[in-house]
Design a protein around this motif. Structure first.
Motif, PDB file in Angstrom:
ATOM      1  N   GLY A   1      18.569  45.274  23.143  1.00  0.00           N
ATOM      2  CA  GLY A   1      19.885  45.843  22.863  1.00  0.00           C
ATOM      3  C   GLY A   1      20.019  47.298  23.284  1.00  0.00           C
ATOM      4  N   LEU A   2      19.264  47.691  24.323  1.00  0.00           N
ATOM      5  CA  LEU A   2      19.296  49.103  24.739  1.00  0.00           C
ATOM      6  C   LEU A   2      20.256  49.362  25.900  1.00  0.00           C
ATOM      7  CD1 LEU A   2      15.457  49.881  24.534  1.00  0.00           C
ATOM      8  CD2 LEU A   2      17.241  50.574  22.924  1.00  0.00           C
ATOM      9  N   GLY A   3      21.054  48.358  26.295  1.00  0.00           N
ATOM     10  CA  GLY A   3      22.066  48.559  27.338  1.00  0.00           C
ATOM     11  C   GLY A   3      21.507  48.398  28.738  1.00  0.00           C
ATOM     12  N   TYR A   4      22.394  48.637  29.732  1.00  0.00           N
ATOM     13  CA  TYR A   4      22.011  48.475  31.143  1.00  0.00           C
ATOM     14  C   TYR A   4      22.471  49.690  31.936  1.00  0.00           C
ATOM     15  CZ  TYR A   4      21.741  47.023  35.912  1.00  0.00           C
ATOM     16  OH  TYR A   4      21.434  46.989  37.243  1.00  0.00           O
ATOM     17  N   PRO A   5      21.699  50.215  32.918  1.00  0.00           N
ATOM     18  CA  PRO A   5      20.298  49.884  33.156  1.00  0.00           C
ATOM     19  C   PRO A   5      19.436  50.505  32.073  1.00  0.00           C
ATOM     20  CG  PRO A   5      20.988  51.654  34.639  1.00  0.00           C
ATOM     21  CD  PRO A   5      22.186  51.282  33.820  1.00  0.00           C
ATOM     22  N   GLY A   6      18.313  49.853  31.757  1.00  0.00           N
ATOM     23  CA  GLY A   6      17.621  50.224  30.534  1.00  0.00           C
ATOM     24  C   GLY A   6      16.274  50.905  30.698  1.00  0.00           C
ATOM     25  N   GLY A   7      15.857  51.185  31.938  1.00  0.00           N
ATOM     26  CA  GLY A   7      14.531  51.775  32.157  1.00  0.00           C
ATOM     27  C   GLY A   7      14.325  53.054  31.368  1.00  0.00           C
ATOM     28  N   GLU A   8      15.296  53.940  31.471  1.00  0.00           N
ATOM     29  CA  GLU A   8      15.160  55.243  30.817  1.00  0.00           C
ATOM     30  C   GLU A   8      15.177  55.083  29.283  1.00  0.00           C
ATOM     31  OE1 GLU A   8      18.075  58.016  32.230  1.00  0.00           O
ATOM     32  OE2 GLU A   8      17.300  59.594  30.910  1.00  0.00           O
ATOM     33  N   ALA A   9      16.084  54.211  28.797  1.00  0.00           N
ATOM     34  CA  ALA A   9      16.186  53.989  27.340  1.00  0.00           C
ATOM     35  C   ALA A   9      14.896  53.377  26.806  1.00  0.00           C
ATOM     36  CB  ALA A   9      17.374  53.068  27.046  1.00  0.00           C
ATOM     37  N   LEU A  10      14.305  52.473  27.594  1.00  0.00           N
ATOM     38  CA  LEU A  10      13.061  51.841  27.146  1.00  0.00           C
ATOM     39  C   LEU A  10      11.930  52.866  27.094  1.00  0.00           C
ATOM     40  CD1 LEU A  10      12.512  48.783  26.467  1.00  0.00           C
ATOM     41  CD2 LEU A  10      11.057  48.828  28.467  1.00  0.00           C
ATOM     42  N   GLU A  11      11.920  53.751  28.085  1.00  0.00           N
ATOM     43  CA  GLU A  11      10.897  54.809  28.089  1.00  0.00           C
ATOM     44  C   GLU A  11      11.043  55.685  26.838  1.00  0.00           C
ATOM     45  OE1 GLU A  11      10.798  57.468  31.482  1.00  0.00           O
ATOM     46  OE2 GLU A  11       9.172  58.613  30.559  1.00  0.00           O
ATOM     47  N   LYS A  12      12.282  56.012  26.500  1.00  0.00           N
ATOM     48  CA  LYS A  12      12.526  56.836  25.295  1.00  0.00           C
ATOM     49  C   LYS A  12      12.058  56.093  24.046  1.00  0.00           C
ATOM     50  CE  LYS A  12      16.124  60.079  26.499  1.00  0.00           C
ATOM     51  NZ  LYS A  12      17.338  59.739  27.276  1.00  0.00           N
ATOM     52  N   ALA A  13      12.383  54.781  23.988  1.00  0.00           N
ATOM     53  CA  ALA A  13      11.994  53.983  22.821  1.00  0.00           C
ATOM     54  C   ALA A  13      10.470  53.930  22.680  1.00  0.00           C
ATOM     55  CB  ALA A  13      12.558  52.569  22.944  1.00  0.00           C
ATOM     56  N   ALA A  14       9.752  54.018  23.805  1.00  0.00           N
ATOM     57  CA  ALA A  14       8.290  53.876  23.792  1.00  0.00           C
ATOM     58  C   ALA A  14       7.580  55.126  23.266  1.00  0.00           C
ATOM     59  CB  ALA A  14       7.793  53.553  25.206  1.00  0.00           C
ATOM     60  N   ILE A  15       8.296  56.243  23.219  1.00  0.00           N
ATOM     61  CA  ILE A  15       7.647  57.526  22.880  1.00  0.00           C
ATOM     62  C   ILE A  15       6.893  57.449  21.546  1.00  0.00           C
ATOM     63  CG2 ILE A  15       8.112  59.942  22.223  1.00  0.00           C
ATOM     64  CD1 ILE A  15      10.287  59.958  24.400  1.00  0.00           C
ATOM     65  N   ASP A  16       7.516  56.826  20.544  1.00  0.00           N
ATOM     66  CA  ASP A  16       6.880  56.774  19.214  1.00  0.00           C
ATOM     67  C   ASP A  16       6.069  55.503  18.996  1.00  0.00           C
ATOM     68  OD1 ASP A  16       8.085  59.188  18.493  1.00  0.00           O
ATOM     69  OD2 ASP A  16       9.968  58.153  18.001  1.00  0.00           O
ATOM     70  N   GLY A  17       5.877  54.720  20.039  1.00  0.00           N
ATOM     71  CA  GLY A  17       5.196  53.433  19.868  1.00  0.00           C
ATOM     72  C   GLY A  17       3.703  53.509  20.157  1.00  0.00           C
ATOM     73  N   ASN A  18       2.997  52.505  19.644  1.00  0.00           N
ATOM     74  CA  ASN A  18       1.566  52.377  19.930  1.00  0.00           C
ATOM     75  C   ASN A  18       1.368  51.104  20.760  1.00  0.00           C
ATOM     76  OD1 ASN A  18      -1.143  51.953  20.009  1.00  0.00           O
ATOM     77  ND2 ASN A  18      -1.498  52.212  17.803  1.00  0.00           N
ATOM     78  N   PRO A  19       0.955  51.251  22.028  1.00  0.00           N
ATOM     79  CA  PRO A  19       0.848  50.069  22.892  1.00  0.00           C
ATOM     80  C   PRO A  19      -0.172  49.053  22.385  1.00  0.00           C
ATOM     81  CG  PRO A  19      -0.064  52.031  23.971  1.00  0.00           C
ATOM     82  CD  PRO A  19       0.609  52.496  22.723  1.00  0.00           C
ATOM     83  N   ASP A  20      -1.164  49.509  21.586  1.00  0.00           N
ATOM     84  CA  ASP A  20      -2.206  48.589  21.108  1.00  0.00           C
ATOM     85  C   ASP A  20      -1.713  47.666  19.995  1.00  0.00           C
ATOM     86  OD1 ASP A  20      -3.912  49.784  22.896  1.00  0.00           O
ATOM     87  OD2 ASP A  20      -4.576  51.292  21.428  1.00  0.00           O
ATOM     88  N   ASN A  21      -0.548  47.955  19.445  1.00  0.00           N
ATOM     89  CA  ASN A  21      -0.036  47.125  18.342  1.00  0.00           C
ATOM     90  C   ASN A  21       0.620  45.832  18.813  1.00  0.00           C
ATOM     91  OD1 ASN A  21      -0.920  48.957  16.560  1.00  0.00           O
ATOM     92  ND2 ASN A  21       1.072  49.824  16.027  1.00  0.00           N
ATOM     93  N   VAL A  22       0.965  45.745  20.102  1.00  0.00           N
ATOM     94  CA  VAL A  22       1.598  44.516  20.607  1.00  0.00           C
ATOM     95  C   VAL A  22       0.835  44.062  21.850  1.00  0.00           C
ATOM     96  CG1 VAL A  22       3.697  43.496  21.563  1.00  0.00           C
ATOM     97  CG2 VAL A  22       3.875  45.213  19.767  1.00  0.00           C
ATOM     98  N   SER A  23       0.361  42.829  21.794  1.00  0.00           N
ATOM     99  CA  SER A  23      -0.432  42.338  22.925  1.00  0.00           C
ATOM    100  C   SER A  23       0.469  41.598  23.928  1.00  0.00           C
ATOM    101  CB  SER A  23      -1.514  41.427  22.344  1.00  0.00           C
ATOM    102  OG  SER A  23      -1.981  40.593  23.338  1.00  0.00           O
ATOM    103  N   LEU A  24       0.428  42.038  25.182  1.00  0.00           N
ATOM    104  CA  LEU A  24       1.212  41.397  26.248  1.00  0.00           C
ATOM    105  C   LEU A  24       0.276  41.050  27.401  1.00  0.00           C
ATOM    106  CD1 LEU A  24       4.342  43.772  26.369  1.00  0.00           C
ATOM    107  CD2 LEU A  24       4.283  41.415  25.527  1.00  0.00           C
TER     108      LEU A  24
END
Ligand code: KG4
Ligand code: ZN
Length: 337
Positions: free
Chosen positions: A173-196
């Motif tokens: 739900g971050l809109g289009y185009p979303g690359g920049e918004a996704l990068e912003k959302a990732a700032i406070d995230g921990n990549p190790d908490n979700v396995s992809l």
């Protein structure tokens, strides 16, 4: 040499006036009509280019102190790949201007133009080089022996990296185009908490695949994972794949330089990782200024300048047509000789 460059391959209308490779004036209008549609609507994009382009040209000419089109030496426009309806707007306008003023017209390949963001003259980059073009429509690796010899090593088998960013952002739900918004959302995230998964991640393979990742992201999202953690994990997987494949090719070919271009090179994690790795290896890294990562007309003007530095009499036919896809192996800046 005064070059008027026009870019309308997708949803950005852009015009630039260059003196050789130096920017005298430029305008970009990023269309907003698509934001409620979750992606670019081709017919709306073409119609917006028609409305917007004349005003942008007027502003660029006026800021450059140019009174008539005859004061311009060369006219260049993107011919493809891109949305054909959108391309035809810029291409037709530019051909008509060149014809009316009796000047050279150059039809430019959009992918080559992205790489030419880094062109400031024949010696601006030390070769051999490896180039990563990573945008909403393309993810490609090239081996470059010179500016005129960019050989495709491989590209994506399905979604482009930017497209994967956009689809993940849309899902969240971050809109289009979303690359920049996704990068912003990732700032406070921990990549190790979700396995992809890391699809097609073997660094020796110069091809990419991001569509499976999209499905994995959707399943995790439906499981209720934290958005910041999901965004961080997704971003890390994509950046790891891009960086490892690019560096493998650079090491293998003994590259003196790495060129990166396209919208996804705005991503700070990608920029930092590439800078660190190139510094370790003593490879010169060419990253676009942030404003030239996404579509713009300056890169089109620089590609035109490069073509004319190589062969001053180069020109494209006035019947040069728009094209949606590029499927060659050697990437040339000039279309339709
Ligand atoms: O080069 P570009 O303007 O258009 C094409 O030629 O496709 O690239 C646009 C793409 C979009 O998919 C957008 O989401 C992505 O670049 N992008 C980013 C970032 N900024 C733009 N992707 C990741 N991180 C960013 N900060
Ligand atoms: Zn582009």
């Amino acid at each position: 040499m005064r070059i008027l460059a026009v870019e309308t391959s997708c949803d950005d209308s852009a015009v630039a006036l260059l003196e050789d490779s130096s920017v005298i004036a430029e305008r970009i209008y990023s269309q907003t009509v698509h934001s409620n549609h979750g992606g670019v609507v081709p017919e709306l994009a073409s119609r917006q280019h028609i409305e917007i382009l004349p005003g942008l040209v007027k502003e660029v000419l006026s800021e450059s102190g140019i009174n008539t089109l005859r004061e311009i030496d060369v006219f260049a426009a993107t011919a493809g790949p891109g949305l054909v309806g959108s391309l035809l707007v810029g291409l037709s306008w530019t051909k008509a201007a060149a014809f009316a003023s009796g000047k050279q017209f150059l039809g430019i390949n959009h992918l080559s133009a992205h790489l030419h963001t880094h062109y400031t003259g024949p010696d601006s980059v030390e070769f051999p080089a490896v180039a990563l073009l990573v945008s909403g429509g393309h993810t490609c690796l090239f081996n470059m022996k010179s500016w005129t010899r960019a050989v495709l090593l491989g590209s994506t088998r399905d979604d482009a990296a930017g497209e994967a960013f956009d689809k993940t952002a849309k899902l969240a739900g971050l809109g289009y185009p979303g690359g920049e918004a996704l990068e912003k959302a990732a700032i406070d995230g921990n990549p190790d908490n979700v396995s992809l998964p890391s699809p097609l991640s073997d660094p020796t393979l110069p091809e990419f695949s991001f569509s499976g990742l999209k499905t994995a992201v959707r399943l995790q999202w439906e499981n209720g994972v934290d958005l910041a953690d999901l965004a961080a994990s997704f971003q890390k997987v994509v950046v790891d794949i891009l960086v490892s494949k690019l560096l493998f090719q650079a090491d293998r070919s003994g590259a003196a330089s790495i060129l990166a271009a396209g919208g996804v090179t705005a991503n700070n994690l990608l920029r930092t990782r590439l800078s660190e790795e190139c510094e370790k290896r003593g490879i010169s890294l060419f990253l676009p200024e942030k404003k030239y990562t996404t579509d713009n007309a300056v890169m089109v003007g620089r590609a035109a300048f490069a073509i004319l530095c190589e062969e001053p009499s180069s020109c494209s036919s006035l019947s040069c047509n728009a094209f949606s896809r590029w499927s060659g192996t050697i990437l040339k800046a000039l279309c339709c000789t």
